[in-house]
Motif scaffolding. Structure first.
Motif, PDB file in Angstrom:
ATOM      1  N   ARG A 218      57.406-123.182  29.367  1.00  0.00           N
ATOM      2  CA  ARG A 218      57.782-123.566  28.018  1.00  0.00           C
ATOM      3  C   ARG A 218      59.059-122.878  27.550  1.00  0.00           C
ATOM      4  NH1 ARG A 218      53.935-120.489  25.890  1.00  0.00           N
ATOM      5  NH2 ARG A 218      54.407-121.156  23.760  1.00  0.00           N
ATOM      6  N   MET A 223      59.950-128.986  28.551  1.00  0.00           N
ATOM      7  CA  MET A 223      58.888-128.283  29.260  1.00  0.00           C
ATOM      8  C   MET A 223      58.931-128.677  30.733  1.00  0.00           C
ATOM      9  SD  MET A 223      55.900-128.730  26.389  1.00  0.00           S
ATOM     10  CE  MET A 223      54.921-127.336  26.862  1.00  0.00           C
ATOM     11  N   LEU A 393      52.964-129.178  22.684  1.00  0.00           N
ATOM     12  CA  LEU A 393      51.884-128.988  23.648  1.00  0.00           C
ATOM     13  C   LEU A 393      50.557-129.224  22.958  1.00  0.00           C
ATOM     14  CD1 LEU A 393      50.743-128.105  26.401  1.00  0.00           C
ATOM     15  CD2 LEU A 393      50.899-125.732  25.602  1.00  0.00           C
TER      16      LEU A 393
END
Length: 438
Positions: A218, A223, A393
């Motif tokens: 991250r 990502m 996320l």
């Protein structure tokens, strides 16, 4: 579009990790918007803990019978509120509305015994609900009746039932979480198999099989999802793997996410295992009947007699019993079932049984259990796990469902929730994926 040889794209808008019910739901919702999405699945199949296998049984009168057998989830629980009921029919599969075996008198159990058992279980429920209403979150076993009382004689079966409901005995189950579960008591099945349903729904979705993820980096503007088959960059990630994999850091977060890992650890996967056995002269038993092994111990199984009217007995093992038998190997489940059934039905009954399949979810690398239960004091961990660790996320699955945890449709609904969150993070209007009313 589901091919293990599919190459990883260099970059997508969304990576979904896990091709179980939650991951497939998320990917299907995202695909409606034109968002680029790829699903990464460690196994060589779609479905996760929804898995149907087929066995062909030669019948004594000649001919053969194809048996679709669910190794994992098998019931469309809370079917009157379950979105997968309509979806099952839409894709041409069959919804069977036969009442479940636990809704009727157990085979070989007297009317008085059933009434006593029902009264004892209802009394336990009432004590737990009263304690939760007072703000308590304690082990469910704290509310068992004394073992030397008429009600307490059923404590062993209470734990056996908890093994089926929670995958763990009541001493390991949060009362607040137990009460939060929503059960409308309407339960249907998919005739062709629940696993068949999820696999069917996954066919249009781009899935890369045999592709376990090891790390989610991250640190950059995108990502980086690292797998054994290479890496893919993504603007957002939806993680739908079982809590035991998150808690053990089988998938690592970089930088670490200790609160996410801790929340997953508060929601461990218990174990519920199944053995399917062919039975000769099945007409001796009622269709969709139920038989319990023993009432005085948790070391016992429940037996579903002739599901769908088929010449099969489906045995259920939960909690410590399931873990212990798994450690001994697949054959231990069949041997245990035979021993209990012979005690009820006579020594000759062993000759009438043939093992067909055995589930081993605890030993399965990508599951490490069957479904989640909250540990005492950890009922809030479901919301903690579902809360986005950051704006790109999102975690979803049966364990994050506030009321339908432990179910396939709970996982499905959570996958759709995570998809909407990902769409919002990407600035995509959610209504692009839904029909507008005039």
């Amino acid at each position: 579009m589901t091919h293990s040889s599919t190459p990883l794209p260099a970059e997508v808008d969304v990576v979904v990790i896990g091709a179980g019910s939650s991951g497939i739901a998320a990917a299907r919702r995202l695909a409606k918007t034109g968002i680029s999405v790829i699903v990464l699945e460690a196994r060589d199949r779609i479905g996760g803990r929804a898995h149907t296998v087929h066995r062909r049984l030669t019948q004594h009168r000649g001919g053969s019978l194809d048996l679709p057998l669910d190794m994992g989830c098998g019931w469309l629980h809370s079917a009157d509120e379950n979105p997968l009921v309509a979806v099952t029919r839409e894709v041409g599969l069959t919804v069977d509305e036969t009442p479940p075996p636990w809704s009727q008198a157990a085979f070989g159990m007297s009317v008085d015994e059933r009434a006593a058992w029902r009264a004892a279980f209802d009394a336990l429920d009432e004590r737990i609900e009263a304690a939760v209403a007072r703000g308590e979150d304690r082990p469910g076993a704290d509310f068992f009746a004394p073992s030397d009382t008429a009600e307490g004689r059923w404590n062993g079966r209470m734990d056996a039932l908890s093994g089926a409901l929670n995958g763990a005995k009541f001493a390991e189950v949060s009362t607040a979480d137990y009460v939060a579960y929503r059960d409308t008591e309407v339960n249907y099945r998919v005739l062709e198999g629940y696993g068949t349903l999820i696999a069917t729904l996954g066919r249009p979705v781009p899935v890369v099989l045999d592709c376990p993820v090891g790390r989610i980096d991250r640190t950059g503007p995108l990502m980086r999802v690292e797998t054994l088959r290479g890496a893919v960059l993504a603007k957002t990630v939806i993680l739908t793997v079982p809590t035991n994999l998150i808690a053990s850091e089988a998938i690592r977060f970089d930088p670490p996410l200790p609160e996410t890992v801790e929340a997953a650890a508060g929601l461990p996967l218990g174990l519920a295992s199944k053995v399917h056995m062919a039975v000769e002269t099945p007409e001796d038993f009622p269709k969709d009947g139920q038989l319990w092994g023993r009432s005085d111990t948790a070391q016992t199984a429940a037996y579903h007699l002739r599901p769908f009217g088929r010449p099969v007995i489906e045995a259920y093992f939960g909690g410590d019993l399931a873990w212990g038998l798994e450690a001994e190997g697949e054959g231990a489940f069949f041997d245990f079932a035979v021993s209990e059934l012979v005690d009820h039905l006579g020594s000759d009954f062993k000759k009438r049984l043939t093992p067909l399949t055995t589930s081993m979810w605890g030993a399965e690398t990508w599951s490490r259990g069957a479904y989640s239960h909250a540990l005492p004091g950890h009922a809030g961990d479901r919301a903690r796990l579902a809360h986005p660790a950051e704006s790109r996320l999102f975690i979803a699955g049966e364990a994050t469902a506030p009321h339908f945890f432990g179910t396939c449709h709970g996982a499905w609904m959570e996958g759709e929730r995570a998809a909407l969150q990902a769409m919002a993070a990407l600035g995509v209007d959610r209504w692009l994926s839904e029909p507008r009313e005039d």
